[in-house]
Design a protein around this motif. Structure first.
Motif, PDB file in Angstrom:
ATOM      1  N   HIS A  58      48.699  31.347  26.867  1.00 34.99           N
ATOM      2  CA  HIS A  58      47.026  31.069  27.829  1.00 34.99           C
ATOM      3  C   HIS A  58      46.046  29.769  27.203  1.00 34.99           C
ATOM      4  O   HIS A  58      47.051  28.882  26.286  1.00 34.99           O
ATOM      5  N   SER A  59      45.426  29.161  27.662  1.00 34.13           N
ATOM      6  CA  SER A  59      44.367  28.720  26.927  1.00 34.13           C
ATOM      7  C   SER A  59      44.205  28.285  25.108  1.00 34.13           C
ATOM      8  O   SER A  59      44.180  26.990  24.467  1.00 34.13           O
ATOM      9  N   ASP A  81      42.100  24.832  30.807  1.00 33.41           N
ATOM     10  CA  ASP A  81      42.365  26.631  31.547  1.00 33.41           C
ATOM     11  C   ASP A  81      42.500  26.348  32.286  1.00 33.41           C
ATOM     12  O   ASP A  81      43.001  25.168  33.155  1.00 33.41           O
ATOM     13  N   THR A  84      40.913  23.794  34.743  1.00 28.19           N
ATOM     14  CA  THR A  84      40.846  22.808  34.540  1.00 28.19           C
ATOM     15  C   THR A  84      41.753  22.225  34.522  1.00 28.19           C
ATOM     16  O   THR A  84      42.090  20.910  34.922  1.00 28.19           O
ATOM     17  N   THR A 131      33.626  21.534  26.072  1.00 37.61           N
ATOM     18  CA  THR A 131      33.094  23.149  26.240  1.00 37.61           C
ATOM     19  C   THR A 131      31.810  22.454  25.506  1.00 37.61           C
ATOM     20  O   THR A 131      31.811  23.718  24.298  1.00 37.61           O
ATOM     21  N   ARG A 261      31.360  26.182  36.119  1.00 37.08           N
ATOM     22  CA  ARG A 261      32.186  26.561  34.919  1.00 37.08           C
ATOM     23  C   ARG A 261      30.720  27.486  34.126  1.00 37.08           C
ATOM     24  O   ARG A 261      30.388  27.820  33.024  1.00 37.08           O
ATOM     25  N   GLU A 477      43.869  32.258  35.564  1.00 34.50           N
ATOM     26  CA  GLU A 477      43.742  32.395  34.023  1.00 34.50           C
ATOM     27  C   GLU A 477      42.206  32.475  34.093  1.00 34.50           C
ATOM     28  O   GLU A 477      41.730  33.357  32.988  1.00 34.50           O
ATOM     29  N   SER A 478      41.486  31.898  34.751  1.00 30.38           N
ATOM     30  CA  SER A 478      39.646  31.774  34.567  1.00 30.38           C
ATOM     31  C   SER A 478      38.592  32.456  35.619  1.00 30.38           C
ATOM     32  O   SER A 478      37.594  32.242  35.359  1.00 30.38           O
ATOM     33  N   THR A 479      39.707  32.858  36.655  1.00 30.87           N
ATOM     34  CA  THR A 479      38.608  32.900  37.650  1.00 30.87           C
ATOM     35  C   THR A 479      37.744  34.576  37.145  1.00 30.87           C
ATOM     36  O   THR A 479      36.873  34.961  37.483  1.00 30.87           O
ATOM     37  N   MET A 481      37.048  35.686  34.584  1.00 34.96           N
ATOM     38  CA  MET A 481      35.746  35.602  33.296  1.00 34.96           C
ATOM     39  C   MET A 481      35.015  35.187  34.097  1.00 34.96           C
ATOM     40  O   MET A 481      33.815  35.124  33.408  1.00 34.96           O
ATOM     41  N   VAL A 482      35.136  33.828  35.139  1.00 40.05           N
ATOM     42  CA  VAL A 482      33.556  33.445  35.505  1.00 40.05           C
ATOM     43  C   VAL A 482      33.327  34.277  35.895  1.00 40.05           C
ATOM     44  O   VAL A 482      31.000  34.690  35.978  1.00 40.05           O
TER      45      VAL A 482
END
Lengths: 489, 458
Positions: A58-59, A81, A84, A131, A261, A477-479, A481-482
């Motif tokens: 992962h990131s 991530d 990105t 970030t 983001r 990977e990132s959705t 978390m958002v």
């Protein structure tokens, strides 16, 4: 073994920066173009490598951070991530394509031209990977300035006025953003600009409400969302073609990206209150833009208005607050970026061949340029989201989420898709079919470079359209978390 | 202490150089050597080596901040001499007189950098002002220059009078001229103290051309020969701000909560008046004088906040603002026509100078990647950290947006407009290189401002 890939993110910043500065100082004919092309292809290689080699961990692998201004609690932090990666991939693909189709001696002072283009790429990559809010803001502006110069120097007749309007709009927007960032910075416990620290903030509802607008206006101007869109058609029309491509394909995504983001995770309470209203506004804007697009006679303005409608759909998908729609939006950002470049390249080609930009003065191009016609029809089909094309997957997923949120709004947004079929097919019909007109009698078909570029785009259209799941895997990977702040609300 | 004595000495030497040396160029060279000497002795003091030890009864005291401020001032003056030396030579029979006057001004600034007593403040400001009146009127045959000198003199004398009255009131209340003495005695506000403080505030606002005491600025800046306007608008202004900051920090720090609203109002007015008026200017010189008022508004935010960020930020602001303004004025001084149209298509004719000017303008507008961005940024952060009156930040940012409009009109002229008829001016290679070095320095400070600010703590 892959420890070196730690530095993926910073390489993506440094490469275009170095290439850009280098091109400024090289007077030799053709050299700046080659340097830029080389650097943009290298960037693409780096992004692809980062997709291949860092999937499992992962990131964590793809994060770097240098201390920048310790007193202010800011550090040069970058991350790669899921979200990105998609946007960097888009940037890295679009830049070489755009560079390829520029003729060797199309622009005077080409060293400055390519230098500024590369600096734009540097800014864009920085925006997507930052970030740290200060770094984000820094690159947000850095992406704007070179574009301002590119358009004002090499643009069309009314370039100075149109570009200045664009500049003032976005600059004011970004100052709002700055106020918001400064306020949040003040609120963090140890006064830092770190994204994670921002995410951990507990803001009261009134605070969230006005902060929401500071951020939202900045992003809405950039996308643009109705009624803040008025800079866009003029700017697109007046900017030199390669810059228009960059702007419409990548720069507008800065706004969409900002929503995902920064806005979504930061102000859940405000968004819960406003999202229905905003989606309504956006859908009205979409229909409005589509209706205007139907009546446009200029190809450029038509594409510009069509872009407003498509970006609007993405924004609506984001505010539906469903994970499905969010995944669709991120995919669609990529797709739209690819498809619209194809449309612009075709429009550029036609303008160079015929010297005409009005749809009504063109006709019968298909007889003269069958290859161009095939490619453009494919791109147009992708633009109206026909099944098997990439945009179908993206927009279908967005509608799926939007429907879950509110079927009526989804239906309303659907109208604009129908309208988009109307104006896109109309444009195809009027330009490519029918009788030859004086302007089009001498049109030649596209050359090898264009075939290469169009083939790459077409390939992407179908690959993503038929087999999108690898990309979805990256996106996921990132959705999650958002949206995790919305679960408890 | 080193710089006071050396700059005064060098000023006297400069005057004799006028008799001995006939070539103007050598006077400039001698002045530049003098500044390098000043830089060295200032650095020595920074490193803890004091060449002279004089018992001043604590009336002057130099801390890190004073010395770094001195460093910025001397360095800016060096840039100024390097860029505009050839233009100073054109005035009068002997340019060494003007150099001497500037060295005396530096003496005054060095006193300002370390004053601990109101008397020293007064002396410092007078030593700065009197040579400036002469510089303003140095173009003797030009009516506008004479007018500027007289106006400046009358206004300066008037504001000095107000300042003296304020000092008298304070002395009457506290019984001392020492800043600490006044600060310690501040339990609660007495009428006498309040009057003294407000008078001092007004006088200082005069000196830094803050609204509503700014009316003299555009006329004086416009009438003064451009070479000297450049010095007045940058280095002298920075000195005024330093005095303002030091006075209010050391003498009235305990009353911060009582006077903050006044400064906030002055800052807001200055920002708005400066920026809005600048929009309508047709002449670059006038635009820059209003822009200098606008920039003063930003620096006032530092005086308002009075914290560590304000200190760091002001030092950065002095450097960023001085370097940028000096660069633009240096080019402007070479031309007679100062209208914006006269600079149409400038960059096509002089690409290197055009680029350097561009960086200067971007820095003044506060665009990221230039020193001006962080300068403004630190001012805003200082206000935020102070924790009161967040609306000042919003005013500041909105005014920054307005300023972009008029600064970019200049950018448009230089870069995008078709070339205009303009006087033939040949820039020497060295001038081009120094302009470029100046621009690069602005960018370096814009990427890593800490290199300057870290000096405050080394």
């Amino acid at each position: 073994m892959f420890a070196a890939f730690d530095n993926f993110p910073s390489l993506l910043i440094w490469l275009p920066l170095v290439a850009g500065v280098l091109s400024f100082f090289i007077k030799k004919e053709g050299a700046p173009r080659n340097i830029s092309l080389l650097s943009s292809i290298l960037s693409l290689a780096i992004v692809i490598a980062s997709l291949l080699f860092s999937g499992q961990q992962h990131s964590a692998l793809n994060q770097v951070s240098y201390i920048w201004i310790p007193d202010l609690g800011s550090s040069f932090g970058f991350i790669l991530d899921g979200l990105t990666k998609i946007l960097c991939l888009l940037t890295a693909i679009v830049f070489p394509l755009v560079l390829l189709i520029i003729n060797k001696d199309e622009y005077k002072n080409s060293n400055a031209f390519y230098g500024l283009l590369m600096l734009t790429q540097c800014g864009l990559m920085g925006v997507f990977m930052a970030t740290d809010a200060l770094v984000f803001y820094f690159f947000w502006e850095l992406a704007l300035i070179p574009v301002y110069f590119l358009s004002s120097i090499w643009g069309g007749e009314k370039r100075i006025k149109a570009t200045f309007k664009f500049f003032i709009y976005t600059f004011i927007g970004s100052l709002f953003l700055l106020i918001g960032i400064l306020y949040l910075y003040l609120k963090t416990p140890h006064q830092s600009f770190n994204l994670a620290a921002f995410y951990n903030l507990r803001l009261s509802a009134p605070e969230q409400h006005w902060l929401f607008f500071l951020f939202f206006i900045a992003f809405a101007i950039k996308m643009p969302i109705f009624p803040l869109h008025t800079w866009q058609p003029d700017a697109y029309e007046q900017a030199p073609k390669p810059v228009t491509m960059i702007m419409s394909s990548i720069m507008v995504k800065m706004g969409v990206f900002g929503l995902i983001r920064w806005l979504l995770p930061l102000f859940p309470l405000a968004i819960k209150d406003y999202n229905t209203g905003i989606i309504l506004l956006i859908t009205v804007g979409m229909i409005y833009a589509s209706l205007i697009a139907i009546y446009q006679d200029s190809i450029k303005r038509l594409i510009a208005y069509s872009s407003i409608a498509h970006i609007g759909l993405m924004a609506a998908g984001i505010f539906s607050l469903t994970e499905v729609a969010l995944e669709g939006v991120i995919l669609q950002m990529f797709n739209h970026g690819i498809n619209i470049v194809a449309l612009w390249i075709a429009a550029d080609f036609l303008e160079k061949q015929t010297g005409v930009t009005k749809i009504s003065q063109l006709g019968g191009v298909a007889q003269k340029a069958p290859k161009l016609t095939i490619f453009l029809v494919i791109a147009a089909m992708a633009n109206i989201a026909l099944p098997l094309t990439n945009a179908f997957v993206g927009e279908f997923t967005i509608f799926n989420g939007l429907y879950k949120f509110n079927p009526w709004l989804a239906a309303l947004a659907g109208v604009s898709i129908i309208l988009s079929a109307v104006y896109t097919l109309n444009m195809i019909k009027n330009i490519f079919y029918g009788e030859l007109v004086p302007a089009t009698t001498d049109v030649k078909d596209i050359g090898r470079t264009h075939i290469l570029v169009f083939s790459i785009i077409t390939l992407l259209v179908f690959v993503v359209g038929i087999y999108p799941s690898p990309i979805f895997k990256i996106i996921q990977e990132s959705t999650a978390m958002v949206l995790n702040k919305y679960g408890s609300l | 202490m080193n710089t006071i004595i050396f700059s005064a000495l060098w000023g006297v030497l400069m005057m004799y150089v006028g008799f001995i040396v006939k070539k103007q160029k050598s006077a400039t060279a001698f002045a530049i050597v003098g500044l390098i000497v000043l830089l060295v002795v200032n650095w020595l003091e920074y490193a803890g080596v004091s060449i002279f030890s004089i018992d001043l009864q604590g009336m002057l005291r130099y801390n890190r901040l004073s010395l770094v401020f001195n460093l910025v001032i001397i360095f800016s003056t060096l840039v100024y001499f390097l860029l505009s030396g050839s233009d100073i030579e054109k005035f009068g029979k002997s340019s060494s007189d003007y150099y001497a006057l500037i060295f005396f001004i530096l003496t005054g600034i060095s006193i300002i950098a370390g004053f601990q007593s109101l008397l020293m403040l007064f002396i410092g400001i007078e030593i700065i002002s009197i040579p400036l009146y002469i510089l303003a009127g140095s173009e003797k045959n030009n009516l506008k220059s004479n007018e500027a000198a007289l106006k400046y003199f009358l206004m300066g004398a008037f504001s000095t009078g107000i300042m003296l009255m304020g000092i008298a009131f304070l002395y009457g209340d506290a019984g001392t001229f020492y800043l600490e003495g006044i600060n310690l005695g501040l339990g609660k506000i007495t009428p006498m103290l309040a009057v003294g403080m407000v008078l001092l505030m007004a006088a200082m606002s005069f000196k830094v051309s803050a609204a509503p005491f700014h009316f003299w600025t555009p006329d004086v800046y416009d009438g003064t020969p451009t070479v000297f306007t450049s010095f007045m608008a940058t280095i002298v202004k920075a000195a005024g701000f330093f005095a303002f900051f030091r006075l209010f920090e050391n003498a009235f720090g305990n009353l911060h909560a009582d006077w903050e609203i006044l400064i906030a109002v002055i800052a807001t007015l200055t920002l708005i008046i400066g920026n809005v008026t600048a929009v309508f200017q047709q002449s670059i010189k006038r635009m820059l004088s209003y822009s200098s008022i606008a920039q003063a508004g930003f620096m006032l935010l530092g005086v308002f906040a009075l914290n560590i960020f304000a200190k760091q930020g002001l030092v950065l602001y002095f450097a960023a603002y001085s370097l940028a303004t000096l660069g633009i004025f240096a080019v402007l001084a070479k031309f007679k026509d100062h209208s914006i149209e006269a600079f149409n298509g400038f960059a096509k004719q002089y690409p290197l100078i055009g680029f350097s000017m561009l960086i200067c303008i971007l820095s003044l507008a506060g665009i990221p990647l230039t020193a001006g961005f962080f300068a403004k940024y630190y001012m805003l952060i200082a206000v935020i950290k102070y924790g009161k009156m967040f609306w000042l930040v919003i005013v500041g940012i909105l005014c920054a947006a307005i300023s972009v409009y008029y600064y970019f009109k200049l950018v448009q002229a230089i870069y995008f407009k078709e070339a205009a008829q303009r006087e033939e001016v040949v820039f020497t290679r060295s001038f081009e290189l120094i302009m470029l070095a100046n621009a690069i320095l602005i960018i370096i400070l814009g990427i890593h401002p800490n290199w300057l600010m870290a000096l405050l703590y080394m």
